[in-house]
Each structure stands twice: as C-alpha cells, then as structure tokens.
Design an enzyme around this catalytic site. Sequence first.
Site, PDB file in Angstrom:
ATOM      1  CG  HIS A   1      -2.978   3.769   2.316  1.00  0.00           C
ATOM      2  ND1 HIS A   1      -3.593   3.457   1.130  1.00  0.00           N
ATOM      3  CD2 HIS A   1      -2.977   2.624   3.055  1.00  0.00           C
ATOM      4  CE1 HIS A   1      -3.949   2.182   1.146  1.00  0.00           C
ATOM      5  NE2 HIS A   1      -3.592   1.658   2.298  1.00  0.00           N
TER       6      HIS A   1
ATOM      7  CG  ASN B   1      -6.442  -0.462   1.573  1.00  0.00           C
ATOM      8  OD1 ASN B   1      -5.773  -0.055   0.619  1.00  0.00           O
ATOM      9  ND2 ASN B   1      -5.897  -0.936   2.677  1.00  0.00           N
TER      10      ASN B   1
ATOM     11  CB  CYS C   1      -0.960   0.004   1.184  1.00  0.00           C
ATOM     12  SG  CYS C   1      -2.169  -1.322   1.092  1.00  0.00           S
TER      13      CYS C   1
HETATM   14  N1  COA Z   1     -18.326  -8.063   9.909  1.00  0.00           N
HETATM   15  C1  COA Z   1     -18.765  -8.343  11.150  1.00  0.00           C
HETATM   16  N2  COA Z   1     -17.964  -8.721  12.160  1.00  0.00           N
HETATM   17  C2  COA Z   1     -16.644  -8.797  11.900  1.00  0.00           C
HETATM   18  C3  COA Z   1     -16.112  -8.506  10.620  1.00  0.00           C
HETATM   19  C4  COA Z   1     -17.003  -8.137   9.621  1.00  0.00           C
HETATM   20  N3  COA Z   1     -16.600  -7.827   8.370  1.00  0.00           N
HETATM   21  N4  COA Z   1     -14.776  -8.655  10.677  1.00  0.00           N
HETATM   22  C5  COA Z   1     -14.466  -9.029  11.936  1.00  0.00           C
HETATM   23  N5  COA Z   1     -15.601  -9.104  12.663  1.00  0.00           N
HETATM   24  C6  COA Z   1     -15.740  -9.484  14.066  1.00  0.00           C
HETATM   25  C7  COA Z   1     -14.579 -10.269  14.606  1.00  0.00           C
HETATM   26  O1  COA Z   1     -14.734 -11.646  14.297  1.00  0.00           O
HETATM   27  C8  COA Z   1     -14.694  -9.998  16.081  1.00  0.00           C
HETATM   28  O2  COA Z   1     -15.694 -10.822  16.622  1.00  0.00           O
HETATM   29  P1  COA Z   1     -15.501 -11.492  18.050  1.00  0.00           P
HETATM   30  O3  COA Z   1     -15.390 -10.332  19.010  1.00  0.00           O
HETATM   31  O4  COA Z   1     -16.738 -12.281  18.198  1.00  0.00           O
HETATM   32  O5  COA Z   1     -14.249 -12.287  17.964  1.00  0.00           O
HETATM   33  C9  COA Z   1     -15.219  -8.564  16.136  1.00  0.00           C
HETATM   34  O6  COA Z   1     -15.764  -8.289  14.850  1.00  0.00           O
HETATM   35  C10 COA Z   1     -14.154  -7.547  16.461  1.00  0.00           C
HETATM   36  O7  COA Z   1     -13.041  -7.816  15.634  1.00  0.00           O
HETATM   37  P2  COA Z   1     -11.761  -6.927  15.669  1.00  0.00           P
HETATM   38  O8  COA Z   1     -10.762  -7.449  14.685  1.00  0.00           O
HETATM   39  O9  COA Z   1     -11.312  -6.701  17.064  1.00  0.00           O
HETATM   40  O10 COA Z   1     -12.386  -5.551  15.105  1.00  0.00           O
HETATM   41  P3  COA Z   1     -11.702  -4.167  15.016  1.00  0.00           P
HETATM   42  O11 COA Z   1     -12.545  -3.155  15.683  1.00  0.00           O
HETATM   43  O12 COA Z   1     -10.261  -4.230  15.392  1.00  0.00           O
HETATM   44  O13 COA Z   1     -11.771  -3.868  13.454  1.00  0.00           O
HETATM   45  C11 COA Z   1     -10.470  -3.924  11.435  1.00  0.00           C
HETATM   46  C12 COA Z   1     -11.153  -4.746  12.524  1.00  0.00           C
HETATM   47  C13 COA Z   1      -9.881  -4.871  10.404  1.00  0.00           C
HETATM   48  C14 COA Z   1     -11.508  -3.030  10.770  1.00  0.00           C
HETATM   49  C15 COA Z   1      -9.371  -3.050  12.102  1.00  0.00           C
HETATM   50  O14 COA Z   1      -8.534  -3.863  12.887  1.00  0.00           O
HETATM   51  C16 COA Z   1      -8.539  -2.335  11.074  1.00  0.00           C
HETATM   52  O15 COA Z   1      -9.006  -1.456  10.405  1.00  0.00           O
HETATM   53  N6  COA Z   1      -7.238  -2.658  10.968  1.00  0.00           N
HETATM   54  C17 COA Z   1      -6.382  -2.050   9.973  1.00  0.00           C
HETATM   55  C18 COA Z   1      -6.598  -2.758   8.656  1.00  0.00           C
HETATM   56  C19 COA Z   1      -5.946  -2.075   7.505  1.00  0.00           C
HETATM   57  O16 COA Z   1      -6.043  -0.892   7.339  1.00  0.00           O
HETATM   58  N7  COA Z   1      -5.269  -2.865   6.666  1.00  0.00           N
HETATM   59  C20 COA Z   1      -4.646  -2.408   5.485  1.00  0.00           C
HETATM   60  C21 COA Z   1      -3.397  -1.675   5.783  1.00  0.00           C
HETATM   61  S1  COA Z   1      -2.612  -1.139   4.316  1.00  0.00           S
END
Ligand code: COA
Length: 334
Positions: free
Chosen positions: A252, A282, A113
């Site tokens: 980004h 993204n 990215c």
């Molecule tokens: N829909 C519904 N629930 C979802 C889900 C979705 N698409 N994806 C994950 N969940 C669930 C998980 O399974 C978890 O459930 P649990 O509590 O029963 O285990 C719950 O939601 C919370 O998951 P978590 O990973 O802690 O959520 P979060 O608030 O950290 O958000 C992201 C997840 C991926 C949105 C966040 O971590 C993020 O944005 N990270 C950066 C990713 C990124 O930018 N990547 C590219 C970089 S270039």
Amino acid sequence: MTTHARIIGVGSYLPERILTNTDLEAMVDTSDEWIVTRTGIRERRVVAEGEATSHLSVRAAERALADAGIAASEIDLVVLGTSSPDMIFPATACLVQEKLGMTCPAYDVNAACSGFVFALHAGVAAIESGRATRVLVIGADALTRHIDFTDRATCVLFGDGAGAVVLEAGGEPGVLGIVLGSDGSGAGLLRIPAGGSARPVVPEGVGDASRYVQMNGNEVFRFAVKAIPAATLEALAASGHTVDDLAWLVPHQANQRILNTVEQRLGIPSERVFSHVATTGNTSAASIPLALDDLYTSGRIASGDLIALVGFGAGLTWGAAVVRWTKPRPTEEN
Ligand code: COA
C-alpha cells in the site's frame, strides 16, 4: 480438481487534476521540503467536481475488462473495496454494475486502505468455492472529499484513484496465499468520526472537524511498519515461499518512509519494492491495484513472477496476497 483464482486483467484510473506540494503551500502552513522528507509525496490527483468514486471505478474496470479481453456481461460478481462510497447506500458497486450494463451481484467492502486486499479475498473465495467463475475486484477511493484542507497533518497525504483486476477460475494458481487481519482496538487511530449513525451530520455540525479524516500519524506509522512485514511473511508462509522468492513486493502506497522501514525489516532490496507514492499520494483502497497496473503496463512484471500485494489501514486492518503472475508483458502480446 481444486479450482484456483487467476488475475487475467488489470486496469486503473487517476483523475486528471493534479495537486502539487506547491499548491498545498498556498493552502496550509507546510513546505514541499517537509512533505517530501516525511512522506516522499510530491503530487496527488483529485476528483473533479461532479466526479465520485463510482466514476473512477468504472474507468478502471473498463480498462481491466479490456485487458482481460472479456465483456462486462461475462462477469458474475463485482466486489468493490472503498471507504468513500458515492453515498452511504446504495453500494458503489451497484452504481458501477449499472454503468457497465451488468446484471450480476455487486457489493462493497469497507476495510479502508486495506479494502482492495479484502475485496480480493472475497473474490478469490467466491471462485475457489465454485460460486463464481469471473469476478471483477475493484479498489477505489476519493478520500480528498473527506479531508479538511486546513489540516496540514492530513491534507498532504491523500489522493484519489481507482484500480481493478479481473479474476478467473482455472486449474492453475493464481492467487496462492491470502491472509487478512483486523484489530478494532485501534479504531480510534484513523477515522472519520461523523457522518455515520453514531454522529450523523446535522446542519449545525457543518464545518466540524469530526466530519473529516482524523489520524494519530505516529501510532499509524508504528502499526504500518509492523503490519506490512508480518502480513507479508504470513502470506508467503501460507504459500510455501520466502521473501527471496519475490520478484516484487507491492505494498500500500502511503508513505516512502514506511516503505523504507519495511524494506529493512524484511531484508528485501528496494529495487524489488514498488513505489510510485511520489506521484499518487495515499489513494487508500485504490493504491495496490494502481501500483500493480503501473508495474504491469510498464513491462516490469513477467509471467511466472511471484509478487506480494500488501495493505494496511483504518480498522485497524491489514492483509496480504501472494500471487503467481501469469500474464505476459503487454509488449509480448503484440
Ligand atoms: N507541514 C509542515 N509541518 C507539519 C505538517 C506539514 N504538512 N504536518 C505536521 N507538521 C508538524 C507537526 O505539527 C509537528 O510540529 P511540532 O514539532 O512543532 O509539533 C512536526 O511537523 C512533526 O510532526 P510529527 O507528526 O511528529 O511528524 P512525523 O515525522 O511523525 O510525520 C506523518 C508525520 C503523518 C508524515 C507520519 O506520522 C506518518 O507518515 N504516519 C503514517 C500516516 C499514514 O500512512 N496514514 C495512512 C495509513 S493508511
């Protein structure tokens, strides 16, 4: 006299097919409400069958060349940032070069990215060293080709697209300060484990999760909210500026919550932090030039504005460029 690199053209392209959160609700156990709350994303674009990263790149490059008012034959280097090339080789930049009827050198840069900022760095270096006069810098990805659409943790995040800028040598800057960083100790946090020489895809491996994007979302989030402010401040310091001098921070476009945290950490008002992540998702290396083109074509950057382009991604990698915008608003040209 010192030679500087200046952006003289910008263009971008999004594939036509829109994938909404409602569409995803029918594919995995997710909801529009969850996706919007956690990421700010409402829809993203997806490449058509038969369409690949090179096709998106060519469209964006044609628009950037038209905006610069120069012919493809006047370009003497193409640098393309991508982590979803059409093929492992040849470089997608070579496919673009051929499709645009160019004869200059062309190569790819893989910084995931952060790919656009890394490619920009290469283009700026070629110009400042006198090795090139006009460079086409492209950021393009079709990461939906590498997403497991049964994995709700990743499939809601990514979209496809391409963006490009034309750099030209001149006496006035231009790109004022540009910094890059890498930390391979975080390589396992965001990756596609299979498909390379470490784990070639074999017929019995088809369907294996290791062929797709795998991510530790929480760790990547933590990295992003540190890397963006640090890279921005480093590039600003390298150019003798501060956050207060910025007309726009163009980060980004990964997640609105990341952008909100960055705003607080840098103390920059949200009105000066560009976001259209709601409609693109993204788009990886395409994200920054897509954002820049949106700002430019909508008449929101004026000649003389100082902007910071900041990327982060797998590798781990990060990079920032502080740019003095020198183009008039599109409407002012007419
Ligand atoms: N829909 C519904 N629930 C979802 C889900 C979705 N698409 N994806 C994950 N969940 C669930 C998980 O399974 C978890 O459930 P649990 O509590 O029963 O285990 C719950 O939601 C919370 O998951 P978590 O990973 O802690 O959520 P979060 O608030 O950290 O958000 C992201 C997840 C991926 C949105 C966040 O971590 C993020 O944005 N990270 C950066 C990713 C990124 O930018 N990547 C590219 C970089 S270039």
